[in-house]
Scaffold this active site. Structure first.
Site, PDB file in Angstrom:
ATOM      1  N   HIS A   1       2.606  10.118  -7.553  1.00 18.28           N
ATOM      2  CA  HIS A   1       3.796   9.290  -7.452  1.00 18.28           C
ATOM      3  C   HIS A   1       4.514   9.576  -6.139  1.00 18.28           C
ATOM      4  CE1 HIS A   1       4.121   8.590 -12.077  1.00 18.28           C
ATOM      5  NE2 HIS A   1       2.973   8.184 -11.573  1.00 18.28           N
TER       6      HIS A   1
ATOM      7  N   GLU B   1       7.635  10.264  -5.337  1.00 22.48           N
ATOM      8  CA  GLU B   1       8.524  11.419  -5.270  1.00 22.48           C
ATOM      9  C   GLU B   1       7.736  12.722  -5.255  1.00 22.48           C
ATOM     10  OE1 GLU B   1       8.019   9.185  -7.684  1.00 22.48           O
ATOM     11  OE2 GLU B   1       9.209   9.673  -9.443  1.00 22.48           O
TER      12      GLU B   1
ATOM     13  N   CYS C   1       9.482   9.107 -13.505  1.00 19.51           N
ATOM     14  CA  CYS C   1       8.886   9.332 -14.820  1.00 19.51           C
ATOM     15  C   CYS C   1       9.260  10.738 -15.305  1.00 19.51           C
ATOM     16  CB  CYS C   1       7.369   9.168 -14.748  1.00 19.51           C
ATOM     17  SG  CYS C   1       6.534  10.504 -13.842  1.00 19.51           S
TER      18      CYS C   1
ATOM     19  N   CYS D   1       7.618  13.609 -13.042  1.00 21.73           N
ATOM     20  CA  CYS D   1       8.249  13.756 -11.731  1.00 21.73           C
ATOM     21  C   CYS D   1       9.683  14.263 -11.853  1.00 21.73           C
ATOM     22  CB  CYS D   1       8.195  12.444 -10.961  1.00 21.73           C
ATOM     23  SG  CYS D   1       6.540  12.042 -10.376  1.00 21.73           S
TER      24      CYS D   1
END
Length: 143
Positions: free
Chosen positions: A70, A72, A98, A101
């Site tokens: 992802h 981040e 999510c 993360c």
């Protein structure tokens, strides 16, 4: 910083994260992230496959491959391999984080998250708030 000026900066950084998202090879969703500390961008990221893998995020059935990182996570990992620290930083991201993360964000010491679109599962946002991370949703980047 006064709230009006902060909003102006938040929108500008989110627009930059949106521009960064177009670098993603993912077809289902392109997400971009910036980490800002002391008014400096210290990292950036977008969702995609790990280094050395083909830039194809979806399998033949159109599902995201399990190993896609992802945005981040990519940004936090860049900081981890530098001399910088995320402690006290702000994460600007085009999609709310999510659950997985969100744990990385908290553990990295990021104190503020500003996002544009809300992910269907808001468990990550709830976790961040419970952890004391300031969460700001900016829906309209044309303010």
């Amino acid at each position: 910083m006064n709230p009006k000026k902060q909003l102006k900066y938040d929108i500008a950084y989110l627009r930059m994260a949106k521009e960064w998202s177009v670098l993603s090879y993912c077809e289902r969703r392109q997400v971009g992230a910036l980490i800002v500390k002391d008014k400096m961008i210290i990292s950036d990221g977008y969702n995609g496959t790990p280094s050395g893998f083909e830039n194809i995020c979806e399998d033949d059935d159109g599902y995201t491959k399990w190993y896609v990182l992802h945005a981040e996570a990519n940004a936090i990992l860049k900081v981890a391999s530098s001399t910088q620290s995320c402690e006290g930083a702000t994460l600007y991201i085009t999609m709310s984080p999510c659950k997985g993360c969100s744990k990385l964000i908290h553990q990295a010491g990021i104190k503020r998250v500003v996002y544009n679109f809300e992910y269907s599962d808001i468990s990550g946002l709830k976790f961040l708030r419970k952890a004391g991370v300031e969460v700001t949703h900016i829906n309209n980047l044309d303010q």
